[in-house]
Design an enzyme around this catalytic site. Sequence first.
Site, PDB file in Angstrom:
ATOM      1  N   LYS A  24      -2.033   1.475   0.020  1.00  0.00           N
ATOM      2  CA  LYS A  24      -2.936   0.536  -0.658  1.00  0.00           C
ATOM      3  C   LYS A  24      -3.817  -0.207   0.351  1.00  0.00           C
ATOM      4  CE  LYS A  24       0.530  -1.789  -2.506  1.00  0.00           C
ATOM      5  NZ  LYS A  24       1.667  -1.025  -1.957  1.00  0.00           N
ATOM      6  N   ARG A  99       2.401  -7.763  -9.639  1.00  0.00           N
ATOM      7  CA  ARG A  99       3.582  -6.944  -9.381  1.00  0.00           C
ATOM      8  C   ARG A  99       4.665  -7.147 -10.429  1.00  0.00           C
ATOM      9  NH1 ARG A  99       2.806  -6.697  -3.338  1.00  0.00           N
ATOM     10  NH2 ARG A  99       4.282  -5.184  -2.521  1.00  0.00           N
ATOM     11  N   ARG A 138       5.030   2.259  10.348  1.00  0.00           N
ATOM     12  CA  ARG A 138       3.810   1.445  10.228  1.00  0.00           C
ATOM     13  C   ARG A 138       3.711   0.423  11.365  1.00  0.00           C
ATOM     14  NH1 ARG A 138       2.266  -1.359   4.673  1.00  0.00           N
ATOM     15  NH2 ARG A 138       4.427  -2.108   4.737  1.00  0.00           N
ATOM     16  N   ARG A 166       6.128  -5.043  11.162  1.00  0.00           N
ATOM     17  CA  ARG A 166       6.570  -6.084  10.214  1.00  0.00           C
ATOM     18  C   ARG A 166       8.090  -6.138  10.114  1.00  0.00           C
ATOM     19  NH1 ARG A 166       3.072  -4.972   4.880  1.00  0.00           N
ATOM     20  NH2 ARG A 166       5.051  -5.624   3.982  1.00  0.00           N
TER      21      ARG A 166
END
Length: 219
Positions: A24, A99, A138, A166
């Site tokens: 996204k 969400r 990521r 993260r």
Amino acid sequence: SSESAQEESSAMRMIFIGPPGAGKGTQAARLVAHYLIPHISTGDMFRAAVTEGTPMGQEADRYMKAGQLVPDEVVIGLVRERLAQDDTKAGFMLDGFPRTRPQAEALAEALNADNLTLDAVLLLEVPDELIVERIVGRRSDPETGEIYHLTFNPPPAELADRLVHRKDDTEEAVRSRLEAYHSMTAPIVPFYEGEGVLKRVNGVGRPDDVTSAIRAALG
Ligand code: ADP
Ligand code: ADP
């Protein structure tokens, strides 16, 4: 005035829905550069609040670390404030919101109050078995916001030192984020399908191919 009516009719109001790691953020960055609309990522807003150490950031951090959703009241308040800002008159790309069903209802109410509608709800579909690898690899560049992947989109070597992994991008947290996606977020899909604005896009394949599929879906 006719000028502002014209502005409104060309405004693109879009939502991105999809499991964590679906792509996204990667695709939203491309779309907002094309449509010249603000990219509103609730995850990015929460991470900024965590870094700043605001009370809201401290509350959100507890949920994010555990891979759980931040409570609806908090998220809805944040998005309401953001959508009240002037730059959203040009449209917006909401990434990671709504969400939950209450979030989707709050958004519909806020838009209805201003006589606005959504142009597209993009559902980026990626099977669970591909998600963990995407999430664990990521890395992001805090200076540019660029999103990399150690295997699929390797960062330039000279950036290695400043890239961020993260803390919720662990295998354990991603499993609970996926669970939250299936139990809380997937159920809002029929809501948008019923409104006739849902566009399903295959998120598997090279990022450029996914971008083409999104452009085709948007017509
Ligand atoms: P989301 O915002 O949905 O969580 P991201 O855009 O951050 O997803 O992408 C998650 C990870 O997967 C990132 O490391 C990104 O580089 C990588 N990625 C994005 N799109 C693709 C793709 N089409 N194929 C393989 N990896 C991808
Ligand atoms: P991803 O890119 O992996 O989809 P995000 O960056 O969108 O993840 O979100 C990271 C975390 O921030 C979520 O796991 C959740 O804790 C919190 N969060 C972001 N958006 C929302 C939302 N709309 N409702 C509840 N929690 C949210």
